[in-house]
Structures are given as structure tokens and as C-alpha cells.
Scaffold this motif. Structure first.
Motif, PDB file in Angstrom:
ATOM      1  N   ALA A   1      11.482  11.727  -1.820  1.00  0.00           N
ATOM      2  CA  ALA A   1      12.302  10.709  -1.143  1.00  0.00           C
ATOM      3  C   ALA A   1      11.594  10.120   0.073  1.00  0.00           C
ATOM      4  CB  ALA A   1      13.660  11.298  -0.740  1.00  0.00           C
ATOM      5  N   ARG A   2      10.286   9.916  -0.081  1.00  0.00           N
ATOM      6  CA  ARG A   2       9.479   9.292   0.973  1.00  0.00           C
ATOM      7  C   ARG A   2       8.420   8.392   0.318  1.00  0.00           C
ATOM      8  NH1 ARG A   2       7.053  13.078   5.404  1.00  0.00           N
ATOM      9  NH2 ARG A   2       7.535  11.315   6.775  1.00  0.00           N
ATOM     10  N   TYR A   3       7.743   7.625   1.143  1.00  0.00           N
ATOM     11  CA  TYR A   3       6.683   6.745   0.670  1.00  0.00           C
ATOM     12  C   TYR A   3       5.319   7.380   0.958  1.00  0.00           C
ATOM     13  CZ  TYR A   3      10.193   3.010   0.453  1.00  0.00           C
ATOM     14  OH  TYR A   3      11.290   2.247   0.167  1.00  0.00           O
ATOM     15  N   TYR A   4       4.390   7.272   0.006  1.00  0.00           N
ATOM     16  CA  TYR A   4       3.021   7.724   0.268  1.00  0.00           C
ATOM     17  C   TYR A   4       2.076   6.522   0.290  1.00  0.00           C
ATOM     18  CZ  TYR A   4       2.263   7.453  -4.846  1.00  0.00           C
ATOM     19  OH  TYR A   4       2.169   7.034  -6.156  1.00  0.00           O
ATOM     20  N   LEU A   5       0.993   6.665   1.049  1.00  0.00           N
ATOM     21  CA  LEU A   5       0.007   5.595   1.207  1.00  0.00           C
ATOM     22  C   LEU A   5      -0.980   5.613   0.045  1.00  0.00           C
ATOM     23  CD1 LEU A   5      -1.211   3.368   3.125  1.00  0.00           C
ATOM     24  CD2 LEU A   5      -2.705   5.173   4.006  1.00  0.00           C
ATOM     25  N   HIS A   6      -1.257   4.431  -0.506  1.00  0.00           N
ATOM     26  CA  HIS A   6      -2.325   4.291  -1.514  1.00  0.00           C
ATOM     27  C   HIS A   6      -3.043   2.968  -1.230  1.00  0.00           C
ATOM     28  CE1 HIS A   6      -0.138   1.219  -3.978  1.00  0.00           C
ATOM     29  NE2 HIS A   6       0.925   1.860  -3.520  1.00  0.00           N
ATOM     30  N   LEU A   7      -4.223   3.050  -0.676  1.00  0.00           N
ATOM     31  CA  LEU A   7      -4.970   1.826  -0.382  1.00  0.00           C
ATOM     32  C   LEU A   7      -5.461   1.157  -1.654  1.00  0.00           C
ATOM     33  CD1 LEU A   7      -7.006   2.827   2.799  1.00  0.00           C
ATOM     34  CD2 LEU A   7      -4.842   1.592   2.650  1.00  0.00           C
ATOM     35  N   PHE A   8      -5.491   1.906  -2.755  1.00  0.00           N
ATOM     36  CA  PHE A   8      -5.921   1.337  -4.029  1.00  0.00           C
ATOM     37  C   PHE A   8      -4.721   1.340  -4.998  1.00  0.00           C
ATOM     38  CE2 PHE A   8      -9.588   2.514  -1.628  1.00  0.00           C
ATOM     39  CZ  PHE A   8     -10.406   1.398  -1.780  1.00  0.00           C
ATOM     40  N   THR A   9      -4.818   1.849  -6.211  1.00  0.00           N
ATOM     41  CA  THR A   9      -3.660   1.783  -7.101  1.00  0.00           C
ATOM     42  C   THR A   9      -2.620   2.818  -6.683  1.00  0.00           C
ATOM     43  OG1 THR A   9      -4.203   3.440  -8.802  1.00  0.00           O
ATOM     44  CG2 THR A   9      -5.316   1.310  -8.967  1.00  0.00           C
ATOM     45  N   LYS A  10      -1.404   2.644  -7.194  1.00  0.00           N
ATOM     46  CA  LYS A  10      -0.338   3.574  -6.817  1.00  0.00           C
ATOM     47  C   LYS A  10      -0.573   4.969  -7.370  1.00  0.00           C
ATOM     48  CE  LYS A  10       2.740   2.162 -10.612  1.00  0.00           C
ATOM     49  NZ  LYS A  10       4.017   1.497 -10.941  1.00  0.00           N
ATOM     50  N   LYS A  11      -1.518   5.111  -8.290  1.00  0.00           N
ATOM     51  CA  LYS A  11      -1.894   6.434  -8.795  1.00  0.00           C
ATOM     52  C   LYS A  11      -3.069   7.031  -8.029  1.00  0.00           C
ATOM     53  CE  LYS A  11      -1.797   7.639 -13.112  1.00  0.00           C
ATOM     54  NZ  LYS A  11      -0.794   8.714 -12.956  1.00  0.00           N
ATOM     55  N   GLN A  12      -3.391   6.422  -6.862  1.00  0.00           N
ATOM     56  CA  GLN A  12      -4.490   6.928  -6.033  1.00  0.00           C
ATOM     57  C   GLN A  12      -3.995   7.187  -4.602  1.00  0.00           C
ATOM     58  OE1 GLN A  12      -6.968   3.477  -7.401  1.00  0.00           O
ATOM     59  NE2 GLN A  12      -8.619   4.976  -7.401  1.00  0.00           N
ATOM     60  N   PRO A  13      -3.176   8.204  -4.399  1.00  0.00           N
ATOM     61  CA  PRO A  13      -2.678   8.485  -3.043  1.00  0.00           C
ATOM     62  C   PRO A  13      -3.809   8.878  -2.094  1.00  0.00           C
ATOM     63  CG  PRO A  13      -2.148  10.294  -4.535  1.00  0.00           C
ATOM     64  CD  PRO A  13      -2.676   9.188  -5.382  1.00  0.00           C
TER      65      PRO A  13
ATOM     66  N   ALA B   1       0.823  -1.208   0.000  1.00  0.00           N
ATOM     67  CA  ALA B   1       0.000   0.000   0.000  1.00  0.00           C
ATOM     68  C   ALA B   1       0.861   1.264   0.000  1.00  0.00           C
ATOM     69  CB  ALA B   1      -0.928  -0.006   1.208  1.00  0.00           C
ATOM     70  N   TRP B   2       2.156   1.122  -0.189  1.00  0.00           N
ATOM     71  CA  TRP B   2       3.069   2.269  -0.143  1.00  0.00           C
ATOM     72  C   TRP B   2       3.852   2.366  -1.448  1.00  0.00           C
ATOM     73  CZ3 TRP B   2       2.683   5.491   3.992  1.00  0.00           C
ATOM     74  CH2 TRP B   2       2.023   4.981   5.113  1.00  0.00           C
ATOM     75  N   GLN B   3       4.032   3.598  -1.910  1.00  0.00           N
ATOM     76  CA  GLN B   3       4.795   3.841  -3.131  1.00  0.00           C
ATOM     77  C   GLN B   3       5.873   4.889  -2.862  1.00  0.00           C
ATOM     78  OE1 GLN B   3       4.631   2.320  -6.010  1.00  0.00           O
ATOM     79  NE2 GLN B   3       6.042   3.643  -7.150  1.00  0.00           N
TER      80      GLN B   3
END
Length: 531
Positions: A142-154, A134-136
Motif C-alpha cells: 500500500a505504498r509507491y516504489y521508485l522506478h527510474l526505468f520500467t515499473k518492473k525495475q525498482p 517514476a512511481w508505481q
């Protein structure tokens, strides 16, 4: 405010697959305008529009790039304004899909307002609902963002008050245009455990489904936005129990009018969605009984078999071969006489079925492709994976609407974005001229809900609880009784005939005075009104 939505019937439109007006193979707003008289004739009261906002379409519009613009493939804001006016001219209402758990990574907020999203230096072990982490990692930050769905849906950071105010401002903008409410996409996922702990027992969902501040956020949304308009709201709430539902929908709590439950949609799976098992009718009956009782005096139920994420119910819980029409009508009868607001998904009123494409390449859904890739790597056979897709894939619901026996079901003069189900010459909207069709039967059910108060307010009592083929129940209001019998099998069954006059059924009216022979997939309703 009047609870007008309690006697209403909602019709969900998936715009990409509904009607193409310009021959590009993609449904659009002008196509919907062309078909409004069809919907008015059906008798539905509220149209729910799946997302039509500007989007790069990584998840078919549920990844929104700009909440204030219309996706160019669907038309323009002028087209939308005309659609809204024409819906209101026909005395119907229009609700929009509100997608505010996440945006597209192409949204201006993601580009310029990193604090609007959820970041970590190191990912935890949460998994995306669409497979994988769930992280991209974001190179620029230089950090990870949360995406519970696709990586294009932060995921948006609802802890940030600026996020909430921005969302509320957008909601007011649409409501001031005159829309009549919102269906809120995965709205119970907006609050995450701020510690973001690892989840060694699952996928992380225990830390964000019905999260710690979700009710606080919804109360604020209601106070600042929803309570100022005469609208209807329904929240999509995966993982919500009846106890949760009462909190969300109790009018005293001032949150939502109703929610979508998923429990009955998980009864034909063994663990994950794609792991199939046969439906036990007893499980379905007990689940429906539980929800009918839990929200009877507090809150309100939504009633559905189908939507854009679910396979076609006639293929799922019915018989889509020799008893397709009978089982389509039976399933509708079973649902529409319960207490709650029924939702019809486009084509359900025609008895549209699941589709079986030969190749994985013919499917368009990102969830389906992610699962296929993951399971192939895990050693599952192509044949087994395709059986799961045939049964549960979201594209079952997304094949274009079948308007006629013309090429591509009359949906488009071009090449459809997703192939039309090959059975369109037999199953299409021309059936609305047939008095015995599935469409005409739905019209009758919708009309009964408007005139019979017992459907809106009556008590619910399950009958024949242990019967593995028969779903029967009674609704009572004062001395009046409505009895519904539904045969979920191809076996004929003889039962005592209930009291009252025959109201509706999917065969010719039953003949016996004391006994009732239920034929394969037969549904009957009797109404005993004490004058």
C-alpha cells in the motif's frame, strides 16, 4: 597496479543478438564461445558482456532477478565458466555489466526486503526515463516504489548499508571467479536527494543524476571491493559534465577508471532524444576537444560512437548508402586516434547500419514502444514517430550480428528474436577475408593503438575549428606529431598536406606533396616521428 586498459580496445557483446548456437533464435554463451577466434583475430583486448544474469527480460536483461544465475536462454553457469576460461586462454579479458541502481521486481530482495528499495506514501512528479511516472503503487505494501526505468525495475535504496554490503558481496563473487572488471550501468543515479522534492523544471533528474552521496558510495565500493583486484571499471554516467568526469576518474579519488559521457550523443537532438535535428560538425568537434583536454592529465576518456542504446553511427554521422564503407572507416579513424580507451560495439567493425522495419510491431524495445504509445496519444503522426525510431531507436543496435550471407545472416537456424537487417547479404563478417574491408581497417587501427605511444599520451590540438565539413586534429608527444584529417561530407576538399609519413587512410594513399585532396568521407593519418 599497471594501467593495462589504457592501450586496450574494448568490444561490446550484446549476447541476445551476437550468435545463437542452438537454433532458438536467441544468442547465447556457447555462441559467443564459437566466435572468440573472430574477436581475437580482430585484435580486441577486452570483451564487455551486456547482462547475462537471470532476468524476466522486461528491459532485455537490465532487470535482474538473480545476480548469481545465468539467464536460461543464454545457457548455464558452466557455460559462463567455460567462456571465461576460453577468453583468458586467448589472452583477452572479460568485463561484466554491473546493474545495481535497480533490480527486477521479481528479485528475492524485492519480495522479502522492502527496506532495500525506495518507498513513499505519495508519489512526487518525477518521470521515468522510459515515459510515465517514476512511481508505481504496490498493492501488498500500500505504498509507491521508485522506478527510474520500467515499473518492473525498482530502484535500490543505497542509503541502506545492508544494500551496499549485499551489492559488494555479489561483486566479490564475480571477481573471485576471475572476471576482469565491470561496466557499471547508470552508476551515477544511485544516490537520490533524500527529500524527494518535486521538480517543476524537468523530470526529476536534477535530484538524482550525480546525486549527493554518489562519490561517497563509489569511494566505499572502491575501498571495499575494486581496489583488491587488478581490474578495469567504466561507469555509465548520463548527465555527467567534464567537471564530474574528472572527479569520477581522478586516480587520487579512488572511484572509477573511466566513464561514459553522453554529451556527444545528444548533439543531433532538439531537446528530447526523439526530437531530431541535423548534427553540426562544429558542435561535435568542440565537444570532443573539451573532453580530450579536460581528462588529458587527470583521469581517462572512454571513446565510443555506438553501444546497445545508440543507433548505428554510420547511419547517424556518416553516409550509409553510397559512401557506407568510406564513412565507417572515417568515423573509426576519427575516434581511435584520440586519447582514451575505444569501445567497439558488435557489428560496428563491419559497418552495420540502422534498420527500417515497416511496422511498430516488429520492434522489441520497451523504450520505443512506450514512446510510440505516448506520442500517439499526444497527437503525433505515425509517420513522424517512425522517422524518430528509424533514426534513434535502440533496436537499430540490437538487430542480430550479420555473420554471413546465409539466411538470417548466419546468426540463427531458427526464427530470430528480432529480425535481421535485410542488408545482411552485402554487409557481413565474411568481409574479414577482404584486405580492403571495414573489418580489416579496424584491425589496423587497433594495432596502431598498441604500438604508437603518441596515441596514449600525446597532447590534442583541434585544427580547422570553424570548418563545417572537416574534423582534423593533431596529437603531439615531444617532437613527434600525429595528424588526423576526417572529411564528414560528400564534398571533396583541398587542404595543405601535413608533415610526416602517410600512416593509414580509407582510400589509396594521397598523391600530392604539398596539397591534400580529401575525397568524400576520406580519412587520413600522418605520423611525423623525429628520430
Amino acid at each position: 597496479m599497471e594501467e593495462w586498459w589504457k592501450k586496450a580496445t574494448v568490444y561490446q557483446i550484446y549476447p541476445r543478438s551476437f550468435m545463437d548456437s542452438d537454433g532458438d533464435g536467441i544468442g547465447d554463451l556457447r555462441g559467443i564461445i564459437q566466435k572468440l577466434d573472430y574477436l581475437k583475430e580482430l585484435g580486441v583486448d577486452i570483451l564487455w558482456l551486456s547482462p547475462v544474469y537471470d532476468s524476466p527480460n522486461d528491459d532485455n536483461g537490465y532487470d535482474i532477478r538473480n545476480y548469481h544465475e545465468i539467464m536460461s536462454e543464454f545457457g548455464t553457469m558452466a557455460d559462463f565458466d567455460e567462456l571465461l576460461e576460453e577468453v583468458h586462454n586467448r589472452e583477452m579479458k572479460l568485463i561484466m555489466d554491473l546493474v545495481v541502481n535497480h533490480t527486477s521486481d521479481e528479485h528475492e530482495w524485492f519480495q522479502t526486503k522492502p527496506d532495500f528499495y525506495i518507498w513513499r506514501d505519495e508519489p512526487n512528479n518525477w518521470r521515468s526515463i522510459f515515459s510515465g511516472s517514476a512511481w508505481q503503487y504496490d498493492e501488498k505494501r500500500a505504498r509507491y516504489y521508485l522506478h527510474l526505468f520500467t515499473k518492473k525495475q525498482p530502484d535500490l535504496n543505497w542509503e541502506n548499508p545492508e544494500v551496499r554490503e549485499a551489492v559488494y558481496g555479489m561483486m566479490r563473487w564475480w571477481l573471485d571467479k576471475g572476471i576482469d572488471g565491470f561496466r557499471m550501468d547508470v552508476i551515477n543515479l544511485i544516490s537520490k536527494d533524500p527529500l524527494f522534492p518535486d521538480d517543476d523544471k524537468g523530470n526529476g533528474s536534477m535530484h538524482y543524476m550525480n546525486g549527493p552521496k554518489v562519490h561517497e558510495h563509489l569511494k566505499e565500493m572502491n575501498e571495499k571491493v575494486l581496489s583488491h583486484y587488478d581490474i578495469v571499471t567504466v561507469g555509465e554516467t548520463p548527465g555527467a559534465s567534464t567537471k564530474d568526469a574528472v572527479i569520477y576518474t581522478d586516480p587520487a579519488n579512488k572511484e572509477l577508471n573511466m566513464i561514459f559521457t553522453f554529451e556527444h550523443m545528444e548533439l543531433d537532438q532538439a531537446g528530447e532524444k526523439w526530437d531530431l535535428k541535423p548534427l553540426r560538425l562544429i558542435d561535435l568537434k568542440e565537444n570532443k576537444e573539451k573532453w580530450q583536454h579536460a581528462l588529458h592529465t587527470v583521469g581517462w576518456n572512454s571513446l565510443y560512437w555506438n553501444n546497445h542504446d545508440q543507433p548505428r553511427v554510420v547511419s547517424r554521422f556518416g553516409n550509409d548508402k553510397e559512401f557506407r564503407e568510406e564513412s565507417a572507416k572515417m568515423l573509426a579513424t576519427c575516434l581511435h586516434f584520440m586519447q582514451g580507451t575505444p569501445y567497439i560495439y558488435q557489428g560496428e567493425e563491419l559497418g552495420m547500419t540502422n534498420v527500417r522495419f515497416d511496422s511498430i510491431d516488429e520492434y522489441r524495445d520497451v523504450e520505443t514502444h512506450n514512446m510510440y504509445k505516448e506520442r500517439i496519444e499526444l497527437g503525433f503522426s505515425h509517420e513522424d514517430i517512425m522517422q524518430s525510431i528509424y533514426a534513434k531507436g535502440r533496436d537499430n543496435a540490437r538487430t542480430p550480428m550479420q555473420w554471413s550471407a546465409e539466411p538470417n545472416g548466419g546468426f540463427t537456424t531458427g526464427t530470430p528474436w528480432l529480425s535481421v537487417n535485410p542488408n545482411y547479404p552485402e554487409i557481413n563478417a565474411e568481409q574479414r577475408h577482404d584486405v580492403n574491408s571495414v573489418y580489416t581497417y579496424y584491425r589496423a587501427l587497433i594495432a596502431f593503438r598498441k604500438t604508437l605511444d603518441i596515441v596514449t599520451t600525446g597532447d590534442f590540438t583541434l585544427l580547422y575549428r570553424e570548418d563545417e565539413d572537416i574534423f582534423a586534429y593533431e596529437r603531439k608527444r615531444g617532437d613527434d606529431t600525429l595528424t588526423v584529417y576526417c572529411n564528414f561530407s560528400a564534398n571533396s576538399r583541398t587542404l595543405p598536406r601535413p608533415s610526416g609519413e602517410f600512416l593509414i587512410g580509407n582510400y589509396e594513399p594521397p598523391a600530392g606533396e604539398e596539397e591534400l585532396e580529401l575525397r568524400p568521407y576520406e580519412a587520413v593519418a600522418f605520423y611525423d616521428e623525429v628520430k
